[in-house]
Design an enzyme around this catalytic site. Structure first.
Site, PDB file in Angstrom:
ATOM      1  N   HIS A  65       0.829  -1.214   0.000  1.00 16.08           N
ATOM      2  CA  HIS A  65       0.000   0.000   0.000  1.00 16.08           C
ATOM      3  C   HIS A  65       0.863   1.263   0.000  1.00 16.08           C
ATOM      4  O   HIS A  65       1.365   1.692   1.039  1.00 16.08           O
ATOM      5  CB  HIS A  65      -0.935   0.002   1.213  1.00 16.08           C
ATOM      6  CG  HIS A  65      -1.920   1.123   1.187  1.00 16.08           C
ATOM      7  ND1 HIS A  65      -3.133   1.034   0.522  1.00 16.08           N
ATOM      8  CD2 HIS A  65      -1.875   2.377   1.694  1.00 16.08           C
ATOM      9  CE1 HIS A  65      -3.785   2.171   0.641  1.00 16.08           C
ATOM     10  NE2 HIS A  65      -3.044   3.015   1.355  1.00 16.08           N
ATOM     11  N   HIS A  67       1.116   5.302  -2.085  1.00 10.99           N
ATOM     12  CA  HIS A  67       0.588   6.270  -3.060  1.00 10.99           C
ATOM     13  C   HIS A  67       1.781   7.054  -3.612  1.00 10.99           C
ATOM     14  O   HIS A  67       2.194   8.058  -3.027  1.00 10.99           O
ATOM     15  CB  HIS A  67      -0.368   7.267  -2.395  1.00 10.99           C
ATOM     16  CG  HIS A  67      -1.508   6.665  -1.644  1.00 10.99           C
ATOM     17  ND1 HIS A  67      -2.776   6.571  -2.160  1.00 10.99           N
ATOM     18  CD2 HIS A  67      -1.585   6.143  -0.393  1.00 10.99           C
ATOM     19  CE1 HIS A  67      -3.586   6.016  -1.262  1.00 10.99           C
ATOM     20  NE2 HIS A  67      -2.887   5.749  -0.181  1.00 10.99           N
ATOM     21  N   GLU A 213     -10.360   4.159   8.864  1.00 13.25           N
ATOM     22  CA  GLU A 213      -9.021   4.658   9.191  1.00 13.25           C
ATOM     23  C   GLU A 213      -9.023   5.593  10.405  1.00 13.25           C
ATOM     24  O   GLU A 213      -8.001   5.710  11.092  1.00 13.25           O
ATOM     25  CB  GLU A 213      -8.495   5.401   7.944  1.00 13.25           C
ATOM     26  CG  GLU A 213      -7.169   6.103   8.129  1.00 13.25           C
ATOM     27  CD  GLU A 213      -6.661   6.752   6.848  1.00 13.25           C
ATOM     28  OE1 GLU A 213      -7.414   6.774   5.843  1.00 13.25           O
ATOM     29  OE2 GLU A 213      -5.513   7.240   6.863  1.00 13.25           O
TER      30      GLU A 213
HETATM   31 FE   FE2 Z   1      -3.543   5.065   1.738  1.00 10.26          FE
END
Ligand code: FE2
Ligand code: BEZ
Length: 409
Positions: A65, A67, A213
């Site tokens: 994971h 970005h 989250e």
């Molecule tokens: Fe993320």
């Protein structure tokens, strides 16, 4: 065929086998793993490459994971509170992404390679990172992301998503694998979730999504209140969440390779559902810490036998894309876990479990697995093999050698 030998081999196989003075026979796959003596007996004329004293060979790390498109952030974004962070992402995303070039992202990928990562799950919002992921020797599962909860935007967002996914599919190769990311339960309209998951099922693509989250996300999804209320009113003219957590999870039945990132606010029922989906939880401890989110309750996952992987998230919520930095942070954050035993769990999370999240044939040094291995050198002798995992996490900044698909890169 090649042979490489080191003081230790950490296999991360189902028996967590560790071999002292071991050797690996490989081409693009692992052919055989054994003690150096046995390999020498079996291949008496073969040339063997020897790593340094106190060396370790282990599966390359898998960061499921990240970005990459937000890699230019260092000091811009707000930390300390999820809403402050999200607002700062929305305010600054154009500035942060406008000068992102393939060359810039390739530099970040090169750093990741030198720090032990051989495979990533790249969450791609705009495909600005596509070219770099295609060019890099690092294996990429490229998650084209769908985002948007506003009903009148659905058609535009869906066709934009499909065109990005098609661009990724055009580049498909052994080490570039298209996949689908659904941003989160709060930010994606149920229509988009349904349609994108339909594609994932038809085309057998891996799927990943952020899930629960922050406390604000919990309050919004369960009660339509909290910090997200003003955000949605002002930004999108909405007063109710588009989905409830369990409704969201129920849509993921029959996705083969599935992962949920964060899950720090997930209830026992949510976790049981995640378990029944045979999914992996991507744990990003630094990101959770920097946004002052809750610490993941690892013991709940262990009790429910839910595999977890370790992700860095992006530089939008981290100061490093090194998996060893992330593993050190994980080790330090979960203060109640025994450092020796938890280190083993963490290394297995960063190899074998992350492989499951991405649906690949990696993460273990075992016959027929893809040959993605790293070698590193410990500063001194390790007397008890049980201490290896911890010492690897404590002492590794850069790796000595990275082999991906049997090639020294
Ligand atoms: Fe993320
Ligand atoms: C939305 O479109 O609903 C959304 C996008 C980004 C962040 C949060 C929500």
């Amino acid at each position: 065929m090649k042979i490489i030998s080191a003081t230790w081999i950490i296999t991360c196989d189902e028996n967590s086998t560790i071999i002292k003075d071991g050797a690996i026979v490989y081409d693009d796959k692992i052919i055989e793993v054994d003690t150096l003596l046995n390999i020498q007996k079996k291949y008496p004329d073969a040339k063997i490459e020897f790593c340094s004293q106190n060396s370790v060979l282990m599966p390359g790390l898998i960061n499921p994971h990240v970005h990459l498109e937000f890699s230019s952030n260092t000091t811009t974004l707000k930390y300390g509170d999820f809403m402050d962070w999200l607002n700062s992402v929305i305010m600054n995303r154009e500035e942060l992404t406008k000068d992102i070039s393939t060359k810039y992202i390739l530099e970040k990928l090169d750093f990741m390679k030198k720090t032990g990562t051989t495979t990533i799950g790249a969450i791609s919002s705009y495909s600005f990172d596509l070219e770099a992921c295609v060019e890099s020797p690092i294996n990429t599962v490229f998650f084209s992301e769908v985002i948007g909860s506003k009903p009148d935007m659905i058609d535009t967002l869906f066709s934009d998503f499909k065109s990005r996914l098609n661009m990724a599919k055009d580049k498909k190769s052994k080490n570039f694998i298209p996949a689908i990311a659904i941003h989160s339960p709060y930010s994606v309209h149920p229509f988009l979730i349904r349609e994108t998951l339909k594609i994932a099922k038809e085309e057998q693509l891996a799927v990943s999504t952020h899930f629960l989250e922050s406390p604000q996300e919990f309050d919004w999804l369960h009660k339509d209140e909290g910090g997200f209320l003003d955000f949605f009113k002002n930004f999108l003219g909405q007063e109710k969440a588009v989905t409830k957590p369990m409704q969201f999870l129920n849509q993921f039945d029959d996705i083969k390779n599935l992962s949920f990132t964060h899950c720090v606010e997930a209830s026992i029922e949510d976790l049981e559902k995640i378990k029944s989906l045979d999914a992996v939880i991507n744990h990003c401890p630094t990101s959770n810490r920097l946004l002052n989110n809750t610490k993941l309750d690892i013991d709940k996952l262990i009790k429910l036998d839910i595999p977890f992987a370790i992700g860095t998230d992006g530089l939008s919520s981290n100061n490093s894309l090194s998996m060893f930095d992330e593993l050190r942070n994980a080790l330090m954050i979960h203060t109640h876990k025994n450092v020796v035993y938890f280190s083993k769990k963490l290394i297995e999370a960063a190899t074998k479990n992350a492989n499951k999240a991405l649906g690949l044939n990696k993460g273990e040094i075992k016959n027929n697995k893809d040959c993605d291995i790293i070698s590193l050198v410990l500063p001194n002798e390790v007397k008890d093999s049980k201490d290896l995992y911890m010492n690897i996490i404590l002492h590794t900044k850069n790796v000595e050698k990275t082999i991906i698909g049997g090639i020294d890169v």
